[in-house]
Design an enzyme around this catalytic site. Structure first.
Site, PDB file in Angstrom:
ATOM      1  N   ALA A 268       0.764  -1.236   0.052  1.00 14.06           N
ATOM      2  CA  ALA A 268      -0.144   0.075   0.020  1.00 14.06           C
ATOM      3  C   ALA A 268       0.828   1.204   0.037  1.00 14.06           C
ATOM      4  CB  ALA A 268      -1.055  -0.029   1.377  1.00 14.06           C
ATOM      5  N   MET A 269       0.157   2.640  -0.138  1.00  9.93           N
ATOM      6  CA  MET A 269       0.870   3.691  -0.345  1.00  9.93           C
ATOM      7  C   MET A 269       0.235   5.027   0.476  1.00  9.93           C
ATOM      8  SD  MET A 269       3.860   5.064  -1.162  1.00  9.93           S
ATOM      9  CE  MET A 269       3.987   6.909  -0.912  1.00  9.93           C
ATOM     10  N   GLU A 304      -0.250   2.452   7.023  1.00  3.68           N
ATOM     11  CA  GLU A 304      -0.310   3.892   6.061  1.00  3.68           C
ATOM     12  C   GLU A 304      -0.574   5.170   6.825  1.00  3.68           C
ATOM     13  OE1 GLU A 304       1.547   3.257   3.505  1.00  3.68           O
ATOM     14  OE2 GLU A 304       1.312   1.172   3.604  1.00  3.68           O
TER      15      GLU A 304
HETATM   16  N1  0A1 Z   1       5.805   3.394   1.446  1.00  6.83           N
HETATM   17  C1  0A1 Z   1       4.780   2.393   1.312  1.00  6.83           C
HETATM   18  C2  0A1 Z   1       5.657   1.295   0.330  1.00  6.83           C
HETATM   19  C3  0A1 Z   1       5.843   1.537  -0.888  1.00  6.83           C
HETATM   20  C4  0A1 Z   1       7.011   1.681  -1.604  1.00  6.83           C
HETATM   21  C5  0A1 Z   1       7.147   1.599  -3.100  1.00  6.83           C
HETATM   22  C6  0A1 Z   1       6.114   1.782  -3.645  1.00  6.83           C
HETATM   23  O1  0A1 Z   1       6.287   1.520  -5.084  1.00  6.83           O
HETATM   24  C7  0A1 Z   1       7.735   1.605  -5.431  1.00  6.83           C
HETATM   25  C8  0A1 Z   1       4.987   1.359  -3.071  1.00  6.83           C
HETATM   26  C9  0A1 Z   1       4.714   1.416  -1.802  1.00  6.83           C
HETATM   27  C10 0A1 Z   1       4.923   1.731   2.552  1.00  6.83           C
HETATM   28  O2  0A1 Z   1       5.680   1.676   3.214  1.00  6.83           O
HETATM   29  O3  0A1 Z   1       3.750   1.289   2.855  1.00  6.83           O
HETATM   30 ZN    ZN Z   2       5.674   2.395   5.085  1.00  8.92          ZN
END
Ligand code: 0A1
Ligand code: ZN
Length: 884
Positions: A268-269, A304
């Protein structure tokens, strides 16, 4: 989509701030399925005191530049230059406005980074460097700005138009199109930008924050999934409340949107107020999702949401600092799940995960510190190390400072850095300053890779009633780093009498105490701790609750383990003792198997398991964890040269012998738990199901077990019980397995998430023949090589979770996997890079397997136009041989 440009190494030490301040950005998207036109207006101001010249450097890839204007005038060709990755505007005045128009082609995007289609809708994924595939922009996390975004699209096809912040205006335009304008009042880096356009259904609820803000919560899904959003919504509400109660953090906008997609590279993002989720972490109904899915949803929704403060309000200065937001946010989601469910069970699962997946990573070709010093492709660094080991470093701050001290540190961190892009050093400084402590040596955890080993030796002096614990530490050299430093290791201990009482822990020179568990600080290479007033030789309980991410060398006697298993007040230690007993038993049998001797099971383990089955006081979920034998990969990690077949044979032998010896007890526990009560999702019910299904897995090793599983499959009202029964039948090759599996596949053929489970069950069936099944399943209509969930559930499960299949002696598993990596790399380099990592442990196998894996790595490495993602991993993997 063809991959990026040539591989270059980026070094942490090369960091320098961006020369321009981006005061504001205005974006307009004219969305249509084929080219989408993106118009941007960037208000730039040169940062005072920056040395660089007057060029403005913007990142951009895979787009067609239509026009650039500066301060209202079209730029002439000599006023800018452009290559495959950058657009440079020359001789810009100190204050200027750029207007840029580009065309992008979301529908040709199979890499799922930037803007892309999913089903009938369109969405974006920008972390870490996807925004540069949307428009020319300073795509780096330390450039934070306020975004105003106008989305314009066909009303019928895209009735829902979402972006970050608040919807401030909307209207109709020509040709059946409509538009919505979004304004995000918080400055943010572009990796937190998101848009979604489509015909989506939504579940709505509200949360009133502590200070009275009424937040509208919406979960958007494709129309057919609207009945599967309740658990996600409840989890979000729980997370919002928990962050207020435990971390004193409140939500800061009036809207919180979540969108679920079937096409997502990760879990997820956390885009500001517009989280985008892999549908696996949103959609749940009792008949489609298992208890593990329900818990996963709660954890990821929490994760998230928690990023809103740890990630969004305070973000990372550069991508080397990724663990600043990820380690901290994983720690927060672990604590959330622990407070919502069973703390001990959560801890056990997290530690198991760390040992099974992070320890091998740290000992392999991709070994890196939680704050890496260099990378070729940053997407390769969203790792177990940065996330899970990173979280254990945060947990150690918590252990050292206590909850109150830790929260004081968090408060200072936000006071100092709200609205900024900062570094891991800034976090450490806030923790140290808030508590008036020196954390300099502790800070080495950020820069040192590898799993430290702690060796313990005990000495008991009966005459003096004292017990000395000698501890020493050593971190073995890793692929990326040879010299290692001495770390600060919080080492929690307890001392038990033979009958299980816990002694007060008084160190020499201290006054008396009633404390029976304490954290020793191992800061030197070697240290000794003398406990006094210990009337009998105690059983030491070492590294309680896994207080540091280390490997412990200590040879407990079988009797010691029995005492710990029965009596330790720390539930984690009781589980650990059970695992150690089982591990010894399996590895002992592996040796017998290797020499062709008959395998045997000691009474010790049978007695220990009998005690578990007779225990009516302990949480059934904990008992289930204790009855789960260590996995084949973890066992493999304990050997110098992995014996694939031997481990499998020994583990199977131990399991079936235990099942045979304790059959009637297991059966009665199963019957007692299989009480026909209708499904509910309370933790207590989940715990009972987990013990019941572990019992079933043992019973399946005995006559009559298959019949029980068949009945369970027929009568089940939930996916947890259904899947446990089906897995059992398929993996034990029951006569009814094929028909049961076929019926399941038919029933759920149109349900992508359930079909993922069906693919996995078949992909992980042990045995050298499974590769043929996997190959055949790739032709199944529900499979698609462009969908990451499908790739992970079939190809990934086979390569990463089926040792006897993937490592089949003839090399067919390797060859199949390399073929898939090569074709995937053309479509989605990020996912291909995750897949190729299945070969990372190649040097740990026998010569025949080594040479087969090496040949496949070389074949991949020679493939035409390999992405930097895959090439970085393959290059490191092949480099491993030199260090052996
Ligand atoms: N920041 C998000 C994880 C995430 C990282 C990279 C992505 O695409 C390359 C997508 C999501 C988390 O920690 O949930
Ligand atoms: Zn994260």
């Amino acid at each position: 989509m063809k991959k990026g440009s040539a591989s270059t190494v980026v070094y942490r030490s090369d960091y320098s701030p961006y020369a321009w301040q981006l005061k504001h950005v205005d974006l307009r998207f004219d969305i249509s399925p084929h080219p989408t036109r993106v118009s941007s207006e960037l208000s730039m101001k040169r940062q005072p005191g920056t040395a660089s010249g007057s060029d403005i450097e913007l990142d951009g890839q895979h787009m067609e530049l239509l026009s650039i204007m500066m301060d209202g005038r079209e730029l002439k060709p000599e006023q800018f230059s452009k290559d495959a990755d950058k657009l440079i505007i020359h001789d810009a005045p100190d204050d200027c406005t750029l207007n840029i128009e580009v065309l992008i082609k979301p529908h040709e995007n199979t890499a799922l980074e930037g803007m892309y289609p999913s089903g009938d809708f369109l969405l974006t994924q920008c972390e870490s460097q996807g925004f540069r595939k949307i428009t020319y922009f300073p795509d780096r996390p330390d450039v934070m700005t306020r975004f105003d975004v106008t989305l314009c699209a066909d009303r019928q096809k895209y009735p829902v138009l979402l972006s970050n912040g608040n919807a401030v205006d909307a209207g109709e335009s020509d040709n059946g199109r409509h538009w919505v304008r979004w304004q995000d009042p918080y400055a943010k880096p572009c990796y937190l930008f998101a848009l979604v356009a489509g015909d989506l259904a939504c579940l709505e609820d509200h949360f009133i924050t502590r200070s009275g803000r009424d937040v509208t919560l919406r979960v958007f899904v494709e129309q057919e999934n609207i009945d599967r959003c309740d658990h996600a919504m409840q989890s979000l509400i729980h997370a919002m409340k928990w962050d207020q109660d435990r971390f004193d953090l409140e939500y800061d906008l009036d809207i919180y949107n979540i969108v679920a997609t079937n096409d997502f590279n990760m879990g997820a993002m956390e885009n500001k107020s517009l989280n985008i989720f892999n549908s696996k972490y949103v959609l749940a109904r009792p008949d489609t999702a298992t208890d593990t899915d329900y818990q996963g949803i709660e954890g990821v929704i929490g994760h998230e949401y928690f990023h809103n403060w740890t990630g969004n309000r305070v973000t990372c200065q550069d991508w080397f600092q990724l663990t600043l937001k990820e380690g901290l946010t994983v720690f927060r989601d672990q604590e959330f799940s622990s407070d919502m469910q069973s703390r001990a069970v959560k801890r056990i699962r997290d530690v198991r995960d760390l040992r099974n997946r992070q320890f091998p990573e740290d000992a392999g070709p991709m070994s890196h510190p939680i704050r890496p010093d260099k990378y070729i492709e940053i997407n390769n660094f969203y790792t177990m190390t940065v996330y899970q080991k990173g979280a254990t470093i945060i947990r150690m701050y918590h252990t050292l400072l206590g909850e109150a001290g830790f929260q004081k540190g968090m408060k200072l961190y936000f006071e100092r850095h709200d609205g900024q892009a900062v570094s891991c050093d800034d976090f450490l400084a806030a923790m140290a300053d808030a508590n008036g402590v020196n954390l300099e040596q502790f800070g080495r955890w950020y820069g040192q890779s590898g799993t430290p080993e702690v060796t313990a030796q005990c000495e008991y002096d009966a005459a003096g009633a004292s017990f000395i614990l000698h501890l020493s530490q050593h971190t073995p050299a890793t692929h990326d780093q040879v010299e290692k430093q001495t770390l600060v290791i919080p080492f929690a201990v307890g001392l038990l009498s033979a009958s299980g009482e816990e002694y007060p822990l008084q160190l020499e020179g201290e006054g008396s105490t009633s404390v029976t568990s304490r954290v020793l600080l191992l800061k030197e290479k070697r240290q000794s701790f003398t406990f006094i007033n210990i009337p009998q030789r105690p059983v030491p309980s070492l590294l309680r609750d896994f207080s540091a991410p280390v490997k412990l060398n200590y040879s407990y006697s079988g009797d010691d383990l029995a005492v710990l298993m029965a009596h330790d007040s720390d539930a984690f230690q009781r589980w650990e003792a059970a695992q150690l007993l089982a591990q010894r038993e399996i590895l002992g049998n592996q040796k017998l198997h290797a020499t062709g001797s008959e395998m045997e099971l000691s009474q010790h383990l049978i007695d220990a398991f009998r005690a578990l089955l007779e225990d009516r006081d302990t949480d059934p979920a904990l008992l289930a964890e204790a009855m789960m034998l260590p996995g084949e990969d973890y066992l493999a990690d304990q050997m110098d040269v992995v014996d694939v077949e031997g481990i499998h044979a020994a583990r199977s032998f131990v399991k079936s012998t235990l099942a045979g010896a304790l059959r009637s007890l297991i059966r009665s526990r199963y019957d007692e738990l299989n009480d026909g009560a209708p499904y509910d999702k309370s933790s207590a019910s989940m715990a009972r199901r987990s013990l019941k299904n572990i019992c079933l897995s043992y019973l399946l090793e005995t006559d009559g077990g298959a019949r029980l599983a068949e009945v369970q499959l027929d009568t089940s009202d939930n996916m947890t019980d259904t899947l446990a029964a089906l897995c059992g039948l398929v993996w034990t090759d029951a006569a009814s397995a094929a028909a049961a599996s076929q019926a399941f596949g038919q029933e759920w053929k149109d349900d992508p998430l359930v079909m993922d489970k069906w693919f996995t069950i078949q992909a992980v069936k042990p045995g050298a023949d499974t590769v043929k099944t996997v190959r055949a399943l790739m032709k199944h209509p529900a499979f698609s090589i462009t969908n990451p969930n499908k790739v992970r559930s079939l190809i990934g499960a086979f390569a990463m979770s089926n040792p006897t299949g993937f490592h089949a002696r003839d090399g067919a598993g390797y060859q199949f996997h390399a073929d898939q990596v090569i074709s995937l790399d053309e479509l989605n380099p990020q996912v291909a890079a995750r897949m190729v990592a299945a070969f990372n442990q190649w040097t740990r196998y026998d010569p025949a397997r080594r040479s087969k894996m090496k040949a496949e790595l070389e074949r991949i490495s020679a493939a035409d136009g390999l992405s930097p993602d895959v090439s970085e991993i393959v290059h490191n993997a092949l480099g491993m041989e030199k260090t052996k």
